[in-house]
Structure formats: structure tokens, C-alpha cells
Scaffold this motif. Structure first.
Motif, PDB file in Angstrom:
ATOM      1  N   ARG A   1       0.839  -1.191   0.000  1.00  0.00           N
ATOM      2  CA  ARG A   1       0.000   0.000   0.000  1.00  0.00           C
ATOM      3  C   ARG A   1       0.869   1.233   0.000  1.00  0.00           C
ATOM      4  O   ARG A   1       2.015   1.210   0.455  1.00  0.00           O
ATOM      5  CB  ARG A   1      -0.950   0.017   1.200  1.00  0.00           C
ATOM      6  N   GLN A   2       0.302   2.303  -0.513  1.00  0.00           N
ATOM      7  CA  GLN A   2       0.998   3.584  -0.517  1.00  0.00           C
ATOM      8  C   GLN A   2      -0.007   4.687  -0.275  1.00  0.00           C
ATOM      9  O   GLN A   2      -0.974   4.840  -1.031  1.00  0.00           O
ATOM     10  CB  GLN A   2       1.728   3.815  -1.845  1.00  0.00           C
ATOM     11  N   ALA A   3       0.224   5.435   0.785  1.00  0.00           N
ATOM     12  CA  ALA A   3      -0.600   6.584   1.113  1.00  0.00           C
ATOM     13  C   ALA A   3       0.073   7.834   0.552  1.00  0.00           C
ATOM     14  O   ALA A   3       1.286   7.855   0.351  1.00  0.00           O
ATOM     15  CB  ALA A   3      -0.765   6.688   2.629  1.00  0.00           C
ATOM     16  N   PRO A   4      -0.707   8.882   0.309  1.00  0.00           N
ATOM     17  CA  PRO A   4      -0.128  10.118  -0.232  1.00  0.00           C
ATOM     18  C   PRO A   4       1.004  10.644   0.641  1.00  0.00           C
ATOM     19  O   PRO A   4       0.859  10.740   1.862  1.00  0.00           O
ATOM     20  CB  PRO A   4      -1.316  11.074  -0.244  1.00  0.00           C
ATOM     21  N   GLY A   5       2.121  10.933   0.020  1.00  0.00           N
ATOM     22  CA  GLY A   5       3.248  11.479   0.756  1.00  0.00           C
ATOM     23  C   GLY A   5       4.055  10.463   1.535  1.00  0.00           C
ATOM     24  O   GLY A   5       4.999  10.832   2.238  1.00  0.00           O
ATOM     25  N   LYS A   6       3.702   9.195   1.415  1.00  0.00           N
ATOM     26  CA  LYS A   6       4.418   8.152   2.148  1.00  0.00           C
ATOM     27  C   LYS A   6       5.017   7.149   1.183  1.00  0.00           C
ATOM     28  O   LYS A   6       4.597   7.028   0.031  1.00  0.00           O
ATOM     29  CB  LYS A   6       3.486   7.454   3.128  1.00  0.00           C
ATOM     30  N   GLU A   7       6.000   6.421   1.672  1.00  0.00           N
ATOM     31  CA  GLU A   7       6.612   5.379   0.855  1.00  0.00           C
ATOM     32  C   GLU A   7       5.704   4.153   0.784  1.00  0.00           C
ATOM     33  O   GLU A   7       4.906   3.904   1.693  1.00  0.00           O
ATOM     34  CB  GLU A   7       7.975   4.991   1.444  1.00  0.00           C
ATOM     35  N   ARG A   8       5.871   3.402  -0.269  1.00  0.00           N
ATOM     36  CA  ARG A   8       5.134   2.160  -0.392  1.00  0.00           C
ATOM     37  C   ARG A   8       5.624   1.167   0.651  1.00  0.00           C
ATOM     38  O   ARG A   8       6.820   1.070   0.912  1.00  0.00           O
ATOM     39  CB  ARG A   8       5.331   1.574  -1.789  1.00  0.00           C
ATOM     40  N   GLU A   9       4.690   0.455   1.270  1.00  0.00           N
ATOM     41  CA  GLU A   9       5.056  -0.530   2.276  1.00  0.00           C
ATOM     42  C   GLU A   9       4.393  -1.863   1.972  1.00  0.00           C
ATOM     43  O   GLU A   9       3.276  -1.917   1.442  1.00  0.00           O
ATOM     44  CB  GLU A   9       4.665  -0.063   3.681  1.00  0.00           C
ATOM     45  N   GLU A  10       5.080  -2.936   2.327  1.00  0.00           N
ATOM     46  CA  GLU A  10       4.502  -4.261   2.175  1.00  0.00           C
ATOM     47  C   GLU A  10       3.560  -4.522   3.333  1.00  0.00           C
ATOM     48  O   GLU A  10       3.947  -4.386   4.494  1.00  0.00           O
ATOM     49  CB  GLU A  10       5.576  -5.338   2.123  1.00  0.00           C
ATOM     50  N   VAL A  11       2.349  -4.900   3.015  1.00  0.00           N
ATOM     51  CA  VAL A  11       1.327  -5.152   4.024  1.00  0.00           C
ATOM     52  C   VAL A  11       1.333  -6.624   4.436  1.00  0.00           C
ATOM     53  O   VAL A  11       1.287  -6.954   5.618  1.00  0.00           O
ATOM     54  CB  VAL A  11      -0.056  -4.756   3.489  1.00  0.00           C
ATOM     55  N   ALA A  12       1.370  -7.489   3.422  1.00  0.00           N
ATOM     56  CA  ALA A  12       1.343  -8.929   3.686  1.00  0.00           C
ATOM     57  C   ALA A  12       1.923  -9.657   2.492  1.00  0.00           C
ATOM     58  O   ALA A  12       1.808  -9.177   1.357  1.00  0.00           O
ATOM     59  CB  ALA A  12      -0.082  -9.404   3.947  1.00  0.00           C
ATOM     60  N   GLY A  13       2.537 -10.802   2.739  1.00  0.00           N
ATOM     61  CA  GLY A  13       3.141 -11.545   1.652  1.00  0.00           C
ATOM     62  C   GLY A  13       3.141 -13.041   1.888  1.00  0.00           C
ATOM     63  O   GLY A  13       3.066 -13.494   3.042  1.00  0.00           O
ATOM     64  N   ILE A  14       3.200 -13.782   0.803  1.00  0.00           N
ATOM     65  CA  ILE A  14       3.324 -15.242   0.850  1.00  0.00           C
ATOM     66  C   ILE A  14       4.584 -15.615   0.085  1.00  0.00           C
ATOM     67  O   ILE A  14       4.711 -15.315  -1.112  1.00  0.00           O
ATOM     68  CB  ILE A  14       2.108 -15.953   0.214  1.00  0.00           C
ATOM     69  N   GLY A  15       5.523 -16.265   0.773  1.00  0.00           N
ATOM     70  CA  GLY A  15       6.768 -16.640   0.152  1.00  0.00           C
ATOM     71  C   GLY A  15       6.652 -17.925  -0.657  1.00  0.00           C
ATOM     72  O   GLY A  15       5.620 -18.586  -0.667  1.00  0.00           O
ATOM     73  N   SER A  16       7.756 -18.286  -1.327  1.00  0.00           N
ATOM     74  CA  SER A  16       7.770 -19.466  -2.182  1.00  0.00           C
ATOM     75  C   SER A  16       7.549 -20.747  -1.388  1.00  0.00           C
ATOM     76  O   SER A  16       7.064 -21.745  -1.932  1.00  0.00           O
ATOM     77  CB  SER A  16       9.101 -19.553  -2.938  1.00  0.00           C
TER      78      SER A  16
END
Length: 116
Positions: A37-52
């Protein structure tokens, strides 16, 4: 590979949304999948992920509130978001690691707006 997100919208604080991401095209050799996700004026951040290896990870700010999941064919990725807060307001993107371990395929994003 093409990723298409849906499910965003506007909700009040404490509400829920379920985001979906459907992958089409060549989906083999996908090593990881995730939501950012990326909010205005903020860096993109990983919220959730599934690895290999199937391991799931969450950002500290969403642990216990968000759940990432995928279907058996691994073409659809979901993000169930409960107890939403105004600080969750952002553009949400799904992404894949194709052919390697870095995210290199991105969807167009879906907007989530949480009002207090």
C-alpha cells in the motif's frame, strides 16, 4: 502476466473490506505474492506476503486485523481487512515475484479509504 485488483472502497473506522487480485497470463515461476500500500506522501510498504515456501508475513501495523490468502490454483490472491482504521487509507497493490525473489509484476491498484 497481468494482475487486476478489486474490492477497494470507502468504509468507516472498524469496518471490513476484502481485496482480490486475479492473475492472468504466464503465472508459472512465481516465487512470492503480496499486497502493498501507498498513502499520499508516504513510501510504499509491504502489508502482507506469501513466500515461495508458503510462509506468510504481515506488517506489524496490520497483524491480527488483515489476512492474506490464495486459492489452490494460486491465480487469485485475497486480503481480508478487518477493524480498519483511518491510517489504513491508501492505494493497495498486489504484486508477484516472477522468475526471482523480487517483486516485479504489479497491479494497477485499488483505493481504500477509511473515515473516522
Amino acid at each position: 502476466v497481468r494482475l487486476e485488483e478489486s474490492g477497494g472502497g470507502s468504509v468507516q473506522s472498524g469496518g471490513s473490506l476484502r481485496l482480490s487480485c486475479v492473475a492472468s497470463g504466464y503465472t508459472y515461476s512465481t516465487y512470492c505474492r503480496g499486497w502493498f500500500r501507498q498513502a499520499p506522501g508516504k513510501e510504499r510498504e509491504e502489508v502482507a506476503g506469501i513466500g515461495s515456501d508458503g510462509d506468510i508475513s504481515y506488517a506489524e501495523s496490520v497483524k491480527g486485523r488483515f489476512t492474506i490468502s490464495q486459492d489452490n490454483s494460486k491465480t487469485t490472491l485475497w486480503l481480508q481487512m478487518n477493524d480498519l482504521k483511518p491510517e489504513d487509507t491508501a492505494m493497495y497493490y498486489c504484486a508477484r515475484c516472477l522468475g526471482g525473489y523480487e517483486y516485479n509484476i504489479w497491479g494497477q491498484g485499488t483505493q481504500v479509504t477509511v473515515s473516522s
